[in-house]
Design a protein around this motif. Structure first.
Motif, PDB file in Angstrom:
ATOM      1  N   ASP A   1       5.431 -18.844   3.164  1.00  0.00           N
ATOM      2  CA  ASP A   1       5.381 -17.614   4.320  1.00  0.00           C
ATOM      3  C   ASP A   1       5.522 -16.326   3.037  1.00  0.00           C
ATOM      4  N   ILE A   2       4.921 -15.287   2.656  1.00  0.00           N
ATOM      5  CA  ILE A   2       4.968 -14.355   1.895  1.00  0.00           C
ATOM      6  C   ILE A   2       4.884 -13.073   2.212  1.00  0.00           C
ATOM      7  N   ALA A   3       5.589 -11.983   0.913  1.00  0.00           N
ATOM      8  CA  ALA A   3       5.475 -10.697   1.661  1.00  0.00           C
ATOM      9  C   ALA A   3       4.816 -10.178   0.218  1.00  0.00           C
ATOM     10  N   PHE A   4       4.726  -9.121   0.029  1.00  0.00           N
ATOM     11  CA  PHE A   4       4.227  -8.312  -1.167  1.00  0.00           C
ATOM     12  C   PHE A   4       4.042  -6.953  -0.612  1.00  0.00           C
ATOM     13  N   VAL A   5       4.009  -6.189  -1.779  1.00  0.00           N
ATOM     14  CA  VAL A   5       4.401  -4.907  -1.767  1.00  0.00           C
ATOM     15  C   VAL A   5       2.433  -3.752  -2.223  1.00  0.00           C
ATOM     16  N   ASP A   6       1.468  -3.263  -0.743  1.00  0.00           N
ATOM     17  CA  ASP A   6       1.007  -3.017  -0.452  1.00  0.00           C
ATOM     18  C   ASP A   6       0.428  -1.631  -1.460  1.00  0.00           C
ATOM     19  N   ARG A   7      -0.645  -0.945  -0.853  1.00  0.00           N
ATOM     20  CA  ARG A   7      -0.941   0.312  -1.288  1.00  0.00           C
ATOM     21  C   ARG A   7      -1.965   0.723  -0.410  1.00  0.00           C
ATOM     22  N   GLY A   8      -1.768   2.137   0.331  1.00  0.00           N
ATOM     23  CA  GLY A   8      -3.131   2.618   0.575  1.00  0.00           C
ATOM     24  C   GLY A   8      -3.861   3.727   1.173  1.00  0.00           C
ATOM     25  N   GLU A   9      -4.219   4.229   1.576  1.00  0.00           N
ATOM     26  CA  GLU A   9      -4.974   5.575   1.055  1.00  0.00           C
ATOM     27  C   GLU A   9      -5.505   6.553   2.259  1.00  0.00           C
TER      28      GLU A   9
END
Length: 201
Positions: free
Chosen positions: A89-97
């Motif tokens: 399993d993976i977890a990561f931080v993303d950004r959106g607008e």
């Protein structure tokens, strides 16, 4: 687009007596109608209010999930968790607008350096060289710079007893949407229930 500002007191407040949801989220839900598009300001309030967004839930497990970390103006930051393989399993931080009073859009943010990995069998963290190898493997298969899809949301229902809100997410690729890509998402407001969710491969 209207700037979104949430008073700290509202964001930190728990559910009031007689309410299943926090005050800000309850105010949003009170004006929603089933089958209607949700304004992005209201989506943002639910982003902050919910403990976890669970996509395509099956038997208490998600295909993937989001935890929204912050919404400031038109910028949203969120942690995504999903299986990478049968073993990891993976977890990561993303950004959106947030755009056009309607959408949240990908912005091609490079989230790969933030990836954390866990073995699915026991939940142990993947560290050191093994983690770097995992990030390189992801880099070889994913082109994050090209991510520019947008999403909007249609309200379906809210269950005060379980503190779960159900939305339909619609995906837009180059401005076009295909119902085949529609995804049901459940927003969990109860912390214990959100933490009990897993992910299926």
């Amino acid at each position: 687009m209207r700037q979104i500002v949430f008073p700290v007191a509202l964001l930190l407040a728990g559910a009031l007596p007689g309410q299943a949801f926090d005050a800000q989220s309850q105010a949003v839900l009170d004006r929603m109608k089933a089958g209607k598009l949700v304004h992005i300001d209201d989506v943002a309030a639910l982003m902050i209010g919910a403990e976890r967004w669970c996509y395509r839930e099956q038997d208490g497990n998600c295909a993937w999930s989001d935890i929204y970390l912050s919404v400031e103006g038109t910028d949203a930051t969120y942690e995504i968790s999903n299986p990478w393989s049968e073993e990891v399993d993976i977890a990561f931080v993303d950004r959106g607008e947030l755009r056009d009073d309607r959408y949240i859009c990908e912005i091609g943010f490079d989230w790969i350096p933030s990836v954390r990995g866990y073995t699915r069998s026991d939940g142990n963290a993947i560290e050191g060289r093994a983690l770097e190898n995992l990030r390189q493997e992801i880099r070889s298969q994913v082109t994050v710079e090209d991510n520019d899809d947008c999403f909007d949301y249609v309200y379906r229902s809210a269950d005060a007893e379980t503190q779960v809100v159900t939305l339909l997410q619609r995906q837009y690729i180059d401005g076009e949407t295909d119902p085949a890509n529609d995804t049901e998402v459940k927003l969990y407001f109860d912390k214990d229930a959100a933490e009990a969710l897993g992910w299926y491969w």
